[in-house]
Scaffold this motif. Structure first.
Motif, PDB file in Angstrom:
ATOM      1  N   ALA A  62       0.825  -1.209   0.000  1.00  0.00           N
ATOM      2  CA  ALA A  62       0.000   0.000   0.000  1.00  0.00           C
ATOM      3  C   ALA A  62       0.862   1.262   0.000  1.00  0.00           C
ATOM      4  N   LEU A  63       1.930   1.260   0.780  1.00  0.00           N
ATOM      5  CA  LEU A  63       2.799   2.432   0.832  1.00  0.00           C
ATOM      6  C   LEU A  63       3.532   2.653  -0.482  1.00  0.00           C
ATOM      7  N   VAL A  64       3.949   1.570  -1.114  1.00  0.00           N
ATOM      8  CA  VAL A  64       4.632   1.704  -2.414  1.00  0.00           C
ATOM      9  C   VAL A  64       3.690   2.326  -3.441  1.00  0.00           C
ATOM     10  N   ARG A  65       2.432   1.891  -3.457  1.00  0.00           N
ATOM     11  CA  ARG A  65       1.469   2.472  -4.396  1.00  0.00           C
ATOM     12  C   ARG A  65       1.241   3.954  -4.089  1.00  0.00           C
ATOM     13  N   GLY A  66       1.095   4.283  -2.801  1.00  0.00           N
ATOM     14  CA  GLY A  66       0.906   5.683  -2.437  1.00  0.00           C
ATOM     15  C   GLY A  66       2.098   6.542  -2.794  1.00  0.00           C
ATOM     16  N   ASN A  67       3.299   6.033  -2.553  1.00  0.00           N
ATOM     17  CA  ASN A  67       4.514   6.777  -2.896  1.00  0.00           C
ATOM     18  C   ASN A  67       4.621   6.997  -4.403  1.00  0.00           C
ATOM     19  N   LYS A  68       4.251   5.973  -5.163  1.00  0.00           N
ATOM     20  CA  LYS A  68       4.350   6.088  -6.619  1.00  0.00           C
ATOM     21  C   LYS A  68       3.428   7.174  -7.149  1.00  0.00           C
ATOM     22  N   ALA A  69       2.220   7.267  -6.588  1.00  0.00           N
ATOM     23  CA  ALA A  69       1.274   8.284  -7.046  1.00  0.00           C
ATOM     24  C   ALA A  69       1.798   9.687  -6.745  1.00  0.00           C
ATOM     25  N   ILE A  70       2.362   9.872  -5.556  1.00  0.00           N
ATOM     26  CA  ILE A  70       2.900  11.190  -5.195  1.00  0.00           C
ATOM     27  C   ILE A  70       4.095  11.546  -6.068  1.00  0.00           C
ATOM     28  N   LEU A  71       4.976  10.577  -6.313  1.00  0.00           N
ATOM     29  CA  LEU A  71       6.152  10.842  -7.146  1.00  0.00           C
ATOM     30  C   LEU A  71       5.753  11.193  -8.577  1.00  0.00           C
ATOM     31  N   ASN A  72       4.720  10.553  -9.096  1.00  0.00           N
ATOM     32  CA  ASN A  72       4.251  10.895 -10.440  1.00  0.00           C
ATOM     33  C   ASN A  72       3.785  12.341 -10.499  1.00  0.00           C
ATOM     34  N   GLN A  73       3.053  12.776  -9.473  1.00  0.00           N
ATOM     35  CA  GLN A  73       2.604  14.169  -9.434  1.00  0.00           C
ATOM     36  C   GLN A  73       3.781  15.132  -9.320  1.00  0.00           C
ATOM     37  N   LEU A  74       4.757  14.767  -8.515  1.00  0.00           N
ATOM     38  CA  LEU A  74       5.924  15.636  -8.338  1.00  0.00           C
ATOM     39  C   LEU A  74       6.750  15.708  -9.621  1.00  0.00           C
ATOM     40  N   HIS A  75       6.851  14.599 -10.343  1.00  0.00           N
ATOM     41  CA  HIS A  75       7.573  14.603 -11.614  1.00  0.00           C
ATOM     42  C   HIS A  75       6.888  15.533 -12.622  1.00  0.00           C
ATOM     43  N   ARG A  76       5.570  15.472 -12.691  1.00  0.00           N
ATOM     44  CA  ARG A  76       4.848  16.361 -13.606  1.00  0.00           C
ATOM     45  C   ARG A  76       5.026  17.823 -13.198  1.00  0.00           C
ATOM     46  N   PHE A  77       4.992  18.067 -11.895  1.00  0.00           N
ATOM     47  CA  PHE A  77       5.174  19.437 -11.396  1.00  0.00           C
ATOM     48  C   PHE A  77       6.581  19.940 -11.732  1.00  0.00           C
ATOM     49  N   ALA A  78       7.587  19.085 -11.564  1.00  0.00           N
ATOM     50  CA  ALA A  78       8.958  19.470 -11.877  1.00  0.00           C
ATOM     51  C   ALA A  78       9.119  19.750 -13.377  1.00  0.00           C
ATOM     52  N   HIS A  79       8.442  18.952 -14.202  1.00  0.00           N
ATOM     53  CA  HIS A  79       8.509  19.178 -15.649  1.00  0.00           C
ATOM     54  C   HIS A  79       7.919  20.541 -16.006  1.00  0.00           C
ATOM     55  N   ASP A  80       6.791  20.872 -15.398  1.00  0.00           N
ATOM     56  CA  ASP A  80       6.180  22.177 -15.650  1.00  0.00           C
ATOM     57  C   ASP A  80       7.052  23.318 -15.121  1.00  0.00           C
ATOM     58  N   LEU A  81       7.695  23.085 -13.973  1.00  0.00           N
ATOM     59  CA  LEU A  81       8.600  24.103 -13.436  1.00  0.00           C
ATOM     60  C   LEU A  81       9.772  24.345 -14.377  1.00  0.00           C
ATOM     61  N   HIS A  82      10.288  23.265 -14.937  1.00  0.00           N
ATOM     62  CA  HIS A  82      11.413  23.390 -15.870  1.00  0.00           C
ATOM     63  C   HIS A  82      11.022  24.289 -17.036  1.00  0.00           C
ATOM     64  N   ALA A  83       9.850  24.069 -17.578  1.00  0.00           N
ATOM     65  CA  ALA A  83       9.388  24.899 -18.691  1.00  0.00           C
ATOM     66  C   ALA A  83       9.129  26.327 -18.236  1.00  0.00           C
ATOM     67  N   TYR A  84       8.598  26.490 -17.030  1.00  0.00           N
ATOM     68  CA  TYR A  84       8.282  27.831 -16.529  1.00  0.00           C
ATOM     69  C   TYR A  84       9.548  28.673 -16.355  1.00  0.00           C
ATOM     70  N   PHE A  85      10.576  28.101 -15.748  1.00  0.00           N
ATOM     71  CA  PHE A  85      11.791  28.875 -15.506  1.00  0.00           C
ATOM     72  C   PHE A  85      12.563  29.162 -16.802  1.00  0.00           C
ATOM     73  N   LEU A  86      12.345  28.340 -17.822  1.00  0.00           N
ATOM     74  CA  LEU A  86      13.036  28.578 -19.092  1.00  0.00           C
ATOM     75  C   LEU A  86      12.273  29.535 -20.000  1.00  0.00           C
ATOM     76  N   THR A  87      10.947  29.399 -20.023  1.00  0.00           N
ATOM     77  CA  THR A  87      10.138  30.157 -20.981  1.00  0.00           C
ATOM     78  C   THR A  87       9.223  31.177 -20.328  1.00  0.00           C
TER      79      THR A  87
END
Length: 236
Positions: free
Chosen positions: A194-219
């Protein structure tokens, strides 16, 4: 359950090995439940932070966006914003020295990736305890069972009587150790999954957020998400 076959009777009649096995299993159970509760509370907190992070992109500027994320220093979404801002400012301040080796995109990617790796390590801390308990507790309980049956057979051989009442009690007490080992291992395995599934969901959201941040700081703008299948179908 009759007290003759209960845990207290096993403890009272057991030798040092049986008591040691029981203490180890109880300690493993306490450790696994502590990890499960602490990590579950962390997941609930990080999920709330992930939901709040969606409002970051509705803010008028970076400072108001940071304020919308809250002041908690362990907020991974806030830390990613701060890492991205610091990396961008550092590259601009040292552009003459960094320009020939790293461009701003790669420099920013490294900073955000380091933040993701640090948060991933934090999420995974403690899971090794659950994995160890889930894999070893049944065998420790089985060892207690084998040892108990061995002692029972030795006692029966010395007494010279092998009637069912002489066998049922000692063997039943020994089998309790197997049940105790399973009772310790099953929650640890279920909690780990259960914890692995919960961690995976949070990490997926954080990865998407980091991707958007990368674009924001560049463009200066967030990358727009691709249109949904329903919207594409409707457009056609």
């Amino acid at each position: 359950m009759n007290s003759q076959f209960g845990l207290m009777h096993v403890w009272a009649q057991g030798d040092v090995v049986i008591r040691g096995v029981a203490v180890i299993l109880v300690g493993m159970s306490l450790a696994s439940w502590i990890v499960i509760l602490i990590k579950a509370l962390d997941i609930f907190r990080f999920r709330r932070m992930a939901r709040a992070a969606e409002g970051f992109w509705d803010s008028k500027d970076l400072e108001s966006g940071l304020a919308s994320l809250g002041k908690a220093q362990d907020n991974p979404f806030r830390r990613q914003v701060e890492r991205g801002r610091e990396a961008t400012e550092h590259h601009r301040a040292n552009q003459a020295r960094l320009h020939d080796s790293l461009d701003v995109s790669e420099w920013l990617s490294r900073a955000l990736r380091n933040g993701l790796d640090a948060f991933t390590a934090r999420l995974q801390s403690g899971l090794a305890i659950l994995a160890s308990v889930g894999s070893t507790a049944p065998f420790i309980g089985l060892f207690g069972t084998v040892w108990g049956i061995y002692n029972a057979l030795v006692a029966i051989g010395m007494s010279g009587h092998s009637t069912i009442d002489k066998v049922a009690g000692p063997v039943g007490e020994a089998l309790i150790m197997t049940a105790l080992g399973l009772a310790v291992a099953i929650p640890a395995v279920l909690g780990y999954n259960a914890l692995v599934r919960g961690n995976k969901a949070i990490l997926n959201q954080l990865h998407r957020f980091a991707h958007d941040l990368h674009a924001y700081f560049l463009t200066g703008a967030r990358v727009k998400p691709p249109p949904s299948l329903a919207a594409v179908t409707k457009g056609h």
